[in-house]
Design an enzyme around this catalytic site. Structure first.
Site, PDB file in Angstrom:
ATOM      1  N   TRP A 277      37.747  40.187   3.383  1.00 19.07           N
ATOM      2  CA  TRP A 277      36.226  40.328   3.172  1.00 19.07           C
ATOM      3  C   TRP A 277      35.567  40.540   4.830  1.00 19.07           C
ATOM      4  CZ3 TRP A 277      32.681  37.228   5.894  1.00 19.07           C
ATOM      5  CH2 TRP A 277      31.375  37.307   5.498  1.00 19.07           C
ATOM      6  N   HIS A 278      36.555  40.103   5.886  1.00 24.04           N
ATOM      7  CA  HIS A 278      35.723  40.277   6.910  1.00 24.04           C
ATOM      8  C   HIS A 278      35.994  41.849   7.629  1.00 24.04           C
ATOM      9  CE1 HIS A 278      36.045  35.730   7.266  1.00 24.04           C
ATOM     10  NE2 HIS A 278      35.214  36.016   8.301  1.00 24.04           N
ATOM     11  N   GLY A 279      36.986  42.049   7.217  1.00 21.25           N
ATOM     12  CA  GLY A 279      36.967  43.625   7.809  1.00 21.25           C
ATOM     13  C   GLY A 279      38.130  44.424   6.935  1.00 21.25           C
TER      14      GLY A 279
ATOM     15  N   PHE B  11      30.573  42.799   9.679  1.00 24.88           N
ATOM     16  CA  PHE B  11      30.974  42.514   8.020  1.00 24.88           C
ATOM     17  C   PHE B  11      30.213  42.646   7.351  1.00 24.88           C
ATOM     18  CE2 PHE B  11      33.307  39.327  11.467  1.00 24.88           C
ATOM     19  CZ  PHE B  11      34.088  40.362  11.918  1.00 24.88           C
TER      20      PHE B  11
END
Lengths: 473, 386
Positions: free
Chosen positions: A324-326, A473
């Protein structure tokens, strides 16, 4: 629009003044919708249309779901909503990543494939507002929320500007009820909101950007091997930077919302004083960890299943949390590391929790520092842009480069050391506290002096409007 | 024993909703009033806000007066947003000045306008290498104007990843990706910077003061280069003028800046993790590539009918000696003109351009920049066949 920019200061002043000057609640809500879209469009106007279209789709899907008879039909509408939101996120955020990995996989079996380069611009905060919007249909499906009849209210819930681009992830179920009755202007709430915004800006511009970010960048951008001291100092600098950056943004968002009469929940609770990793995730980015817990971990069976399956659930959740972060494997490794930390902790708990020595103060403090050290090791993968840098950093941290370079000046080392010590001491001192209770204990003159000092520091620092880390993000 | 969570909850005085699963009714939109409210610490907030405001205004005023007493005056900061403002104004047939700080200080736009018939656009950027701006103009298919390009070889050939290259790339990146918010911010900050002296992030910020702390360094530390303090004003057209205080004969400020140029223009030693021969081979390869890239960019501009002239602006004193030694003309300027086929004006080739003294060895004073520009114009007209 960045909180730490002159444009925001002017924008916010106009919005707050107009907001409290208007009498009708509907008018005020309309103003907030317009302001939120201006706030978002100030980055890239066409993406405001994307935000609006996904919001409208979820609004419609939510209504269809509520009207649907029987769980199967409801589930169909939920699947449509999840697919719509995740495909949007997937295209913009993971399109190139998926293509690159597809190309790499084909190359492993001898097929040369040159994918077209997709010149995709990532809409700011797409991961956040996708979750804002998705929480609405998920909660309707779970039966804990009824769809709102007002599209405008839902548009505002998703796009409310303080939390729009970098959280906290505010669920529609937490925000929509606040739109039923107009808040009253309360001096205490308003000025406390401004105080929180000042604190947030202080954390961002002074502590993160001025005192730590340069050192973290220097270490992670350095192409050669570093000695252990410099490697650790760089990682500690990043650990402090990302906390002050993200917690600073969250506090600003909470403060800005308060000045408008809205209540957002805490997103951080002194995470570097966590004892254990489950404790860490109850304190770090709380809105994301609770989102993943409620909408992913529990539906997977949570810990109400056999131990192995429960451990697997943890790893799956953290894997997806990392992604989800990257769109990079380094983020996946970061997530998997945290997943494995949680599993190891669970094993330790089974083995040692009942032992008397396990709850003694020295052991708890030791466990706290071990948690912090392990979290810092994981930050290496979060910050490093590739595995070469990550492995070089880890090599330095664990003494593989005794003859490496020592690049930090004495002043930088002192700066990182003192900020880190102050940060950890503050977190431990307040680990069972909140800002609110800490402030309550202070004499009024001290609150005044601290507030004035932080405001002056923000002005004199002359921040250069660096974007918040979590915007990407 | 009470759980830590329950005592935590009591101490926080946060509402119950935060700690237990809310009932169905509580969560449904349209149900009972929301229970969750952030606690507001009881304090006389209105009074605190008034006192904080007074302290902040008093401290800011005192700081402003102190900065003015040090000799700082209000002026615009040169940043990538101001640069972008002018980059946007480049029309197909514009005259554009690109390069480093010498073109920024030494060119008077009024004199150029008088002599060249058109007001040039000032796009030179202090401490930057020229290639990114040149390549960007070359890629701009509409542009077929005239480029006046300053050459300071040490900056002109700065390799990728070094501050001169990053500075230039930052400007180009901002030009292509500037958000409406950044654009508005620039318009809002200009009037502030024109009236407030302490708004100088490079000199008068917390970071700048921390950098100046006299703490001895451990051996081997990579000390970031020291940059000169502010010694210029800049107007909304990006015209830089040296402070009179710096231009005065025997000025302490000028002497201080002279001593900063020397380490700044001295090539750093090769990094410890790259063998020396490999490093020098890479440097040489980089220089040849820079020649090729510049030539290719110029070819593109010429193919659309555009023109370019290189200019070597004056330098004096110890800095001239250093530059002549590390970047000799025959290895930099001469091959550049030969490879690109572009005309060039080297100040020392012309007596009327040679007699100027740079107070801090690198730039002309505001007065001299006007005279120098006046004398440079005929050479530019000749080189550009105007």
């Amino acid at each position: 629009m960045l909180f730490n920019s002159l444009t925001f200061v002017v924008f916010f002043t106009i919005v707050v003044t107009l907001y409290w000057s208007l009498h009708g609640w509907e008018l005020r809500k309309n103003l907030l919708v317009v302001a939120s879209y201006i706030f978002y469009g100030a980055w890239n106007p066409p993406f405001a249309a994307l935000l609006f279209s996904t919001t409208c789709m979820d609004f419609w899907l939510g209504r269809q779901m509520a009207k649907a008879q029987g769980p199967h039909r409801k589930r169909r509408w939920l699947v449509a909503s999840v697919c719509m939101n995740l495909s949007m996120l997937g295209f913009f955020k993971y399109g190139n990543f998926l293509l690159q990995n597809f190309q790499w996989s084909l190359a492993r079996i001898g097929i040369v494939y040159q994918p077209p380069h997709l010149d995709i611009l990532l809409p700011v905060g797409i991961s956040f507002y996708t979750f804002h919007s998705l929480s609405y249909t998920l909660d309707i499906y779970r039966g804990v929320l009824q769809p709102t009849r007002s599209l405008r209210d839902f548009v505002l819930a998703v796009s409310f500007f303080p939390q729009l681009v970098a959280g906290p992830i505010v669920r529609a179920g937490d925000f929509l009820p606040q739109l039923r009755h107009p808040p009253r202007l309360k001096a205490g709430q308003f000025f406390w909101g401004l105080a929180l915004m000042t604190l947030g800006l202080f954390e961002k511009t002074v502590l993160a950007d001025t005192l730590l970010s340069g050192s973290a960048d220097r270490v992670f951008d350095y192409a050669g091997p570093l000695v252990a001291l410099d490697s650790w100092a760089g990682v500690l600098a990043f650990a402090g930077q990302i906390f002050f950056d993200f917690a600073g943004y969250s506090i600003c968002a909470i403060g800005a919302a308060l000045t408008l009469g809205f209540h957002l929940k805490d997103n951080f609770r002194f995470p570097y004083a966590a004892i254990g990793f489950s404790d860490f995730w109850r304190r770090w980015h709380i809105s994301l960890s609770t989102f993943l817990r409620d909408y992913l971990y529990i539906p997977l069976g949570g810990n109400q299943v056999r131990p192995f399956r429960a451990a697997l659930n943890l790893v799956i959740v953290m894997f997806l949390g990392g992604l989800w972060h990257g769109a990079a494997w380094t983020f996946v490794v970061w997530g998997l590391l945290h997943g494995s930390y949680l599993v190891i902790e669970r094993v330790f708990r089974v083995l040692f929790e009942a032992k008397r020595w396990a709850s003694t103060l020295p052991v708890r403090v030791l466990a706290g520092f071990a948690t912090y050290a392990a979290v810092c090791v994981a930050w290496v993968f979060f910050r490093a842009s590739d595995f070469t840098i990550a492995s070089r950093m880890l090599g330095g941290m664990f003494g593989q480069h005794p003859h490496g370079d020592a690049i930090f000046t004495t002043r930088e080392l002192l700066q990182i050391g003192s900020v880190t010590l102050a940060l950890i001491a503050m977190h431990w001192a307040m680990r069972d506290d909140t800002f609110e209770t800490a402030i309550m204990r202070l004499p009024h003159w001290a609150i005044t002096v601290i507030g004035a000092a932080m405001a002056c520091a923000v002005i004199f620092t002359q921040g250069n409007s660096n974007a918040f880390i979590y915007f990407q993000f | 024993m009470r759980s830590s969570i329950s005592s935590f909850k009591e101490r926080l005085r946060l509402p119950r909703l935060f700690f237990r699963k809310p009932s169905r009714e509580e969560q449904i939109h349209g149900g009972p009033p929301l229970e969750f409210e952030r606690p507001i610490p009881p304090a006389p907030w209105r009074g605190i806000a008034v006192v904080v405001t007074i302290i902040v205004i008093a401290a800011t005023t005192a700081w402003e007066l102190y900065c003015r007493s040090l000799g700082y005056g209000p002026t615009l900061n040169d940043n990538e947003d101001l640069w972008t403002l002018w980059r946007r104004r480049v029309a197909p047939e514009s005259i554009v000045i690109i390069g480093d700080s010498r073109a920024w200080f030494d060119v008077d736009l009024d004199e150029f306008q008088k002599g060249l018939g058109k007001r040039p656009i000032q796009l030179a950027m202090a401490g930057s290498t020229v290639l990114p701006a040149l390549a960007d103009l070359a890629d701009d298919k509409n542009f077929h104007g005239t480029i006046i390009c300053s050459v300071v070889p040490y900056l002109f050939f700065a390799p990728p990843g070094t501050p001169p290259m990053e500075r230039a790339e930052k400007g180009i990146k901002r030009f292509h990706n500037q958000t409406p918010a950044q654009r508005v911010s620039e318009y809002l900050s200009m009037p502030l910077e024109e009236h407030v002296a302490f708004l100088k992030p490079d000199d008068l910020s917390l970071e700048a003061f921390l950098n100046q702390l006299p703490i001895p360094n451990r051996p081997g530390a990579l000390v970031p280069p020291r940059f000169p303090p502010y010694f210029q004003t800049e107007d909304r057209e990006r015209r830089a003028r040296m402070w009179e205080k710096c231009a005065e004969p025997g000025s302490e400020l000028a002497k201080k800046i002279q001593q900063i140029w020397i380490p700044l223009f001295t090539p750093p030693p090769p990094p410890s993790y790259v063998p020396k021969d490999v490093f020098f081979a890479q440097m040489n390869e980089g220089i040849q590539k820079r020649f090729a890239d510049v030539t290719a960019a110029i070819e593109k501009i010429r193919s659309r009918g555009g023109k370019i002239v290189f200019v070597r602006f004056p330098n004096t004193g110890g800095l001239k000696d250093l530059e002549d030694r590390i970047t000799p003309r025959e290895k930099t300027w001469d091959p550049l003109l030969k490879m690109t086929g572009a005309p060039g004006i080297y100040y020392s080739d012309f007596p009327e351009l040679s007699g100027f003294i740079c107070p801090e060895w690198s730039h002309l004073s505001a007065g001299d920049s006007v005279e120098f520009s006046k004398r440079l114009v005929p050479h530019l007209r000749a080189a550009l066949k105007m």
